[in-house]
Design an enzyme around this catalytic site. Structure first.
Site, PDB file in Angstrom:
ATOM      1  N   ASP A 269      60.032  42.101 -56.341  1.00  0.00           N
ATOM      2  CA  ASP A 269      59.236  43.285 -56.037  1.00  0.00           C
ATOM      3  C   ASP A 269      59.365  44.243 -57.222  1.00  0.00           C
ATOM      4  O   ASP A 269      60.154  44.014 -58.146  1.00  0.00           O
ATOM      5  CB  ASP A 269      59.670  43.944 -54.710  1.00  0.00           C
ATOM      6  CG  ASP A 269      58.556  44.827 -54.146  1.00  0.00           C
ATOM      7  OD1 ASP A 269      57.585  45.119 -54.877  1.00  0.00           O
ATOM      8  OD2 ASP A 269      58.638  45.232 -52.971  1.00  0.00           O
TER       9      ASP A 269
HETATM   10  C1  BGC Z   1      55.765  47.084 -52.947  1.00  0.00           C
HETATM   11  C2  BGC Z   1      55.100  45.734 -52.829  1.00  0.00           C
HETATM   12  C3  BGC Z   1      53.891  45.671 -53.716  1.00  0.00           C
HETATM   13  C4  BGC Z   1      54.302  45.987 -55.136  1.00  0.00           C
HETATM   14  C5  BGC Z   1      53.172  45.895 -56.130  1.00  0.00           C
HETATM   15  C6  BGC Z   1      55.984  47.495 -54.372  1.00  0.00           C
HETATM   16  O1  BGC Z   1      56.399  48.812 -54.483  1.00  0.00           O
HETATM   17  O2  BGC Z   1      56.987  47.070 -52.241  1.00  0.00           O
HETATM   18  O3  BGC Z   1      54.758  45.475 -51.496  1.00  0.00           O
HETATM   19  O4  BGC Z   1      53.284  44.409 -53.613  1.00  0.00           O
HETATM   20  O5  BGC Z   1      54.841  47.296 -55.156  1.00  0.00           O
HETATM   21  O6  BGC Z   1      52.253  46.899 -55.969  1.00  0.00           O
END
Ligand code: BGC
Length: 724
Positions: A269
């Site tokens: 993530d």
């Molecule tokens: C979130 C994810 C997301 C990623 C990319 C993160 O902050 O937890 O769910 O896919 O950002 O945008």
């Protein structure tokens, strides 16, 4: 070497590229790094990442962009500077639609309809693909039990069985039968694992649950997505057994790769590899890189631990080149499967974008999905549906004429394309009969507005009161300690309800909210969630009876926030409070509120009524090789046609470890004309009774079971059978 226009031998390609180029494939950046001006100027965020222009040149994927023209330009510039012509992968959060926005996932969960989830995912993929997206960071399948957590809006709810069905449906919808075809994109299931269980519902907080809990409740939906062929998986921010997922070898290697045989790509993530440092399991970025690579995280999202340290870690013998090769192989293979070597501009088309985005077909699907996701929570005296021939309708409240009803994670959606509730009602009954006033804002406002709205409401024959949370009150980073309606909304509702006119409350929100007082006073309540682009039309379809509501809650509505987490598949405890009239002190209870939620999992009303009779089982003993048929007669006893979701639950009366009081094991959506009756039957097999024992073996145990059937997790008929 140029690969364009042909299939590529990924192994051969891998053997031809340098270590630096390989490590580049493992890096994911936002588009600004590749936009012309930025390359070469290592300042600001690039400086923070510790990467150089060579790293940027080699970077394998981009996140958070969509739009044919822009994506095409970035890909073109990138390929011109790329020795091996390895196309970039473009990824984005297409969570509940791309330009045509569907209801938030929690709402879609309430449809109990896998076809709708597959269809909305299909449409989202079609639109996103035309805009250049190759991978969507969806489905989010984290099981959720705590309404304080803002990201419950992204999940389909509190039940592992239902979440698994929706996980599979979403993967089928996004990926289709052949990933290389235009309109199909890869799915990325997230956030592995148990991100939905932060302590106290506080975003990014510690998760600490037993392995059995993890395996039985939290892991099944991720596994289901993988079994359906999901191509990518995202790690979570949280710890699992005290080790953050992005450095958790047990979770990522033992469970994911070895037990589940997952051979797709794993992505961290956002910044989760570097966050191993503040978590306190890595002293610096070097150690973070080592731990994440050993755990099997292939792509690093938006931090620079891999590009800065992997080469050195290999030189020192801390990381083997084989690990890097395996990760790069998986990424290149995905690019090949997506057909990107044959056509790096696959799917991209300005014309297709123009013809697909928000087209009539997609809007119709959005309207159908929104109506199917709305849950009728109360309808005293059957005041709903309102007649289309009714006199004046006053639409009152902050959501009366609000187009910001798309919900969080709809970055390509535009509020101006959405149909507000007022507009939906006008579309249904004409503008002459509809008046609207805000009454108050979501957060705060002066009392004058309330007075004016009440005056307007006095002139109406029926009132629709549109209340809720602002979209940014749920989603990532939006935990709330109090989950009531904010500002003066309850005050507005009180004043309006005092008029004693037929009044229906319509709620727009991203989590179960605490509505206990309001629920007691209001004659009718419709939960609309954040319904997406066609929200106003869909709500009007229900309010005026063109659609008979079929939604059922996939997450319990708490009586009050102090009860959270509250969910249906709980354990009994040694001192259970069997019913709320029990006033004993030494049973598991609160002295000031009931144990039960206000509205249980599976709950939802229809404009008709259904009677359950003649619940039977074909046998009262079950063996490993036999099955039992559980059947029940359902009759539509009301005066309109309607659909019922018949739910099947099972309880293991006694096991070697404690078992939940009930678990959803099946459901059927049936359509019955007014007066019609039909027998609904479920098959019970031994494999449905398995659970993780103390040795973490998934096995059933002989003994007594209850089988229950009913319209929700509370109102159930019960029979007993034995597994022998
Ligand atoms: C979130 C994810 C997301 C990623 C990319 C993160 O902050 O937890 O769910 O896919 O950002 O945008």
């Amino acid at each position: 070497m140029t690969n364009q226009g042909k299939k590529v031998d990924v192994k051969e390609l891998l053997s031809n590229i340098t270590l630096k180029e390989k490590i580049g494939q493992l890096l994911q950046l936002t588009p600004m790094f590749l936009q012309e001006k930025a390359v070469g100027e290592i300042t600001g965020p690039m400086g923070d990442l510790g990467i150089d222009s060579e790293d940027i040149k080699n970077c394998g994927s981009i996140l958070g962009i969509g739009g044919a023209e822009e994506v095409m330009e970035i890909q073109k510039n990138y390929l011109e500077n790329s020795k091996h012509k390895i196309p970039l992968l473009f990824m984005a959060d297409v969570i509940h639609g791309y330009r045509t926005i569907f209801p938030i996932p929690l709402a879609l969960g309430c449809s109990w309809d896998e076809e709708i989830v597959e269809e909305t995912s299909r449409v989202a993929a079609r639109e996103a693909s035309a805009g250049g997206v190759h991978v969507t960071f969806s489905p989010m399948v984290d099981l959720v039990r705590d309404a304080r957590w803002g990201r419950v809006m992204e999940s389909t709810g509190e039940d592992p069985y239902l979440n698994s069905i929706f996980a599979k449906a979403a993967v089928r919808g996004y990926q289709g039968d052949d990933l290389s075809k235009d309109g199909n994109i890869a799915a990325c299931v997230k956030h592995f694992a148990a991100y939905g269980a932060p302590e106290g519902g506080r975003e990014y907080n510690t998760v600490d649950i037993s392995e059995r809990m993890l395996r039985e409740y939290y892991l099944p939906a991720y596994k289901a997505a993988i079994e359906e062929g999901c191509k990518m998986l995202m790690t979570s921010f949280n710890t699992v057994n005290s080790v953050p997922s992005s450095g958790n070898e047990w979770l990522m290697r033992e469970v994911l790769r070895n037990e589940w045989s997952y051979d797709g790509v794993v992505i961290s993530d956002w910044a989760a590899i570097k966050e191993l440092i503040p978590h306190g399991v890595a002293e610096d970025e070097r150690e973070a890189a080592e731990k994440a690579m050993k755990a099997g995280v292939d792509i690093e999202m938006m931090t620079g631990c891999y590009p800065q340290w992997l080469e050195k870690l290999i030189e020192e013998g801390k990381i083997s080149i084989e690990l890097i090769d395996q990760a790069v192989f998986r990424i290149l293979k995905l690019k090949e499967e997506l057909g990107l070597f044959a056509d790096p501009y696959k799917g991209l088309s300005k014309d297709r974008e123009a013809s697909l985005n928000l087209c009539e077909e997609h809007r119709n699907i959005a309207r159908k999905a929104a109506a199917a996701s709305m849950v009728l929570l109360k309808n005293d005296g059957s005041i709903l549906p309102f007649s289309k021939e009714t006199g004046k309708v006053a639409v009152i409240g902050p959501y009366a004429d609000e187009q910001s009803i798309l919900g969080w994670w709809s970055w390509q959606g535009k509020a101006e394309d959405a149909v507000s509730l007022k507009q939906g009602i006008i579309n249904k009954i004409g503008s002459e009969k509809v008046v609207a006033a805000k009454g108050c804002d979501i957060i705060d406002s002066d009392d004058d507005k309330i007075v004016q709205a009440v005056e307007l409401a006095k002139t109406a024959d029926v009132i629709v009161l549109a209340l809720g949370e602002a979209a940014d009150m749920s989603g990532e980073g939006a935990s709330r300690a109090f989950i009531k309606l904010s500002g003066k909304q309850e005050q507005l509702a009180d004043e309006i309800l005092k008029l004693n006119k037929p009044t229906a409350i319509v709620l727009f929100n991203g989590r179960p909210i605490e509505i206990t007082e309001l629920y007691g006073k209001a004659p009718a309540v419709l939960e609309a969630w954040f319904p997406g682009t066609e929200g106003g039309n869909a709500a009007a379809d229900i309010l005026f009876g063109d659609k008979n509501p079929t939604g059922r809650l996939s997450m319990s509505f708490p009586y009050t926030v102090g009860q959270v987490p509250v969910y249906y598949n709980e354990f009994n405890t040694g001192r259970p409070k069997i019913d709320d009239s029990n006033t004993e002190r030494y049973v598991s209870h609160y002295s000031d509120i009931p144990n039960a939620p206000l509205l249980p999992f599976g709950y939802g009303l229809s404009y008709t009524t259904f009677k359950y009779e003649n619940f039977m089982i074909s046998d009262d003993t079950l063996t490993e090789d036999s099955s039992i048929a559980a059947s029940v007669m359902i009759k539509n006893t009301g005066s309109v046609d309607g659909e019922e979701i018949v739910q099947l639950y099972i309880r293991d009366i006694s096991g070697s470890v404690v078992r939940p009081v009930k678990e959803l094991k099946g459901y059927k959506k049936i359509y019955l004309k007014a007066g019609e009756e039909r027998q609904v039957s479920f098959e019970i097999r031994e494999d449905m009774l398995r659970f993780y024992n103390s040795k973490m073996e998934l096995k059933s145990e002989k003994g007594k079971f209850n089988v229950m059937v009913g319209p929700n997790s509370k109102e159930l008929m019960t029979l007993e059978f034995k597994l022998i």
